[in-house]
Design an enzyme around this catalytic site. Structure first.
Site, PDB file in Angstrom:
ATOM      1  N   GLY A   1       0.818  -1.205   0.000  1.00 13.28           N
ATOM      2  CA  GLY A   1       0.000   0.000   0.000  1.00 13.28           C
ATOM      3  C   GLY A   1       0.848   1.249   0.000  1.00 13.28           C
ATOM      4  O   GLY A   1       1.680   1.469  -0.878  1.00 13.28           O
ATOM      5  N   ASP A   2       0.659   2.109   1.016  1.00 12.17           N
ATOM      6  CA  ASP A   2       1.405   3.371   1.104  1.00 12.17           C
ATOM      7  C   ASP A   2       2.500   3.322   2.156  1.00 12.17           C
ATOM      8  O   ASP A   2       2.998   4.359   2.590  1.00 12.17           O
ATOM      9  CB  ASP A   2       0.441   4.522   1.405  1.00 12.17           C
ATOM     10  CG  ASP A   2      -0.404   4.258   2.658  1.00 12.17           C
ATOM     11  OD1 ASP A   2      -0.163   3.221   3.327  1.00 12.17           O
ATOM     12  OD2 ASP A   2      -1.286   5.074   2.964  1.00 12.17           O
ATOM     13  N   GLU A   3       2.906   2.129   2.574  1.00 12.33           N
ATOM     14  CA  GLU A   3       3.894   1.988   3.654  1.00 12.33           C
ATOM     15  C   GLU A   3       5.257   1.580   3.107  1.00 12.33           C
ATOM     16  O   GLU A   3       5.377   0.644   2.316  1.00 12.33           O
ATOM     17  CB  GLU A   3       3.432   0.958   4.675  1.00 12.33           C
ATOM     18  CG  GLU A   3       2.193   1.380   5.464  1.00 12.33           C
ATOM     19  CD  GLU A   3       1.797   0.336   6.498  1.00 12.33           C
ATOM     20  OE1 GLU A   3       2.200  -0.843   6.340  1.00 12.33           O
ATOM     21  OE2 GLU A   3       1.089   0.693   7.451  1.00 12.33           O
TER      22      GLU A   3
END
Length: 370
Positions: free
Chosen positions: A287-289
């Site tokens: 994801g956005d990690e």
């Protein structure tokens, strides 16, 4: 000494003594059968050459033997065994030597007096001991070489000697084809092995790599970061772990589309690569990690600030901007076992604290009276 040569030696005879000794005429066909067996075990050209040059002398009791290979339009004198040097290592045009004549005409050349035969280049033979010779082609159909026998005194080769030498040449052609086939199979096995190894490496790389960004994925990060921490512990080095969460990815996906969201993730990966060293372990966990392990003897307290500024500068050219909530933990040298999970958990907690602080600041700003 290889097994193929050993089969051609008399009991107690070494390869060196056999090569230097005056050869004796052998008992024809029984000896030739031993040679055939030895040739069947040969797996390279040098072994074939050693067998043939020795056998050629013993079969006829001649004073010298040559092993000639057809090399494009030349005769290459690949090997020899003789009472004095002949032409080993030299190349001659097919039309200029008797071995070429034998190959081109696909038949033996039997010459009792070399200086009475117009096919012989006399100047090439004057420095040698040769007075008589027999040359037979290796394979009469599309010859690939020739075997020559030479005598220092006048000698009229008998029909049996020529037949034995031609039989040796025919067996040699089979051995050469077997070696070429064996080498071809070995090369194919090596090529297949290399291709398989490359495929395994590629699969392993894909299993450790994030497809979108080209960074390490979660599995790759844990594998490589664990190795890096163990090395750092041995060297007495500290490290920093950063947990990075992009701000506003959901909004970008909702308002600008998932292609823009993917571009935002790729841009963040680009900034991470530029900010950290090649030796640092950078990964997209999903994801956005993102996560970074930087091993060094000195902890950089401002690393999160530098990363944030780099993202903002890079994102100023994009329609979505670029910023992140970053949690960073520094650790001094110590036991690497269990350290990675502890550092990740601590960095993750600090990242969420930053994100809550940012959210609170935005809400406070929005609630202020105009």
């Amino acid at each position: 000494m290889d097994a193929a040569v050993c089969t051609l030696l008399r009991p107690g005879e070494s390869a060196e003594s056999a090569a230097l000794a005056e050869p004796e005429p052998s008992s024809g066909m029984p000896y030739l059968l031993q040679v055939v067996q030895a040739l069947s075990l040969a797996r390279d050209m040098p072994t074939i050459q050693r067998i043939v040059r020795h056998a050629a002398r013993r079969l006829t009791g001649c004073d010298g033997a040559t092993f000639v290979l057809r090399d494009d339009g030349c005769c290459f004198y690949a090997d020899e065994e003789a009472i004095a040097p002949l032409w080993k290592g030299l190349r001659f045009p097919l039309e200029a030597c008797i071995s070429g004549w034998s190959m081109l005409n696909r038949q033996p050349a039997v010459i009792a007096d070399i200086y009475a035969d117009p096919r012989i280049p006399h100047e090439a033979y004057r420095p040698t001991f040769v007075r008589s010779l027999v040359m037979v082609p290796i394979r009469t159909r599309e010859p690939i070489g020739a075997i020559g026998n030479y005598w220092a005194s006048s000698h009229q080769a008998s029909a049996e000697e020529v037949q034995l030498l031609q039989a040796l040449a025919d067996c040699t052609s089979v051995a050469i084809e077997n070696v070429r086939l064996y080498e071809s199979l070995e090369q194919r096995v090596e090529e297949r092995t290399q291709a398989l190894s490359q495929a395994v490496d590629e699969i392993r790389k894909l299993s450790l790599t994030d497809e979108l960004t080209g960074l390490h994925n979660r599995r790759g990060f844990h594998l490589l970061a664990g190795q890096s921490l163990r090395q750092a512990a041995r060297l007495g080095l500290g490290c920093s772990v950063l947990f990075v969460d992009l701000d506003g990815l959901k909004r970008v996906n909702d308002e600008l589309g998932h292609e823009a969201g993917d571009a935002m993730i790729v841009d963040a990966a680009t900034v991470l690569r530029r900010t950290f060293r090649e030796s640092d372990i950078i990964a997209r966990l999903g994801g956005d990690e993102f996560c970074v392990l930087a091993v060094d003897s000195r902890a950089d307290d401002a690393v999160d600030l530098r990363l944030q500024r780099a993202m903002e500068a890079f994102g100023s050219q994009a329609p979505y901007g670029l910023s992140a909530s970053i949690g960073v933990v520094h650790s001094t040298a110590g036991d690497a076992e269990g350290l990675l999970e502890h550092l990740l958990a601590e960095a993750d907690a600090r990242m969420y604290e930053r994100k809550r602080t940012k959210r609170g600041s935005r809400e406070s700003t929005l609630s202020m009276p105009l």
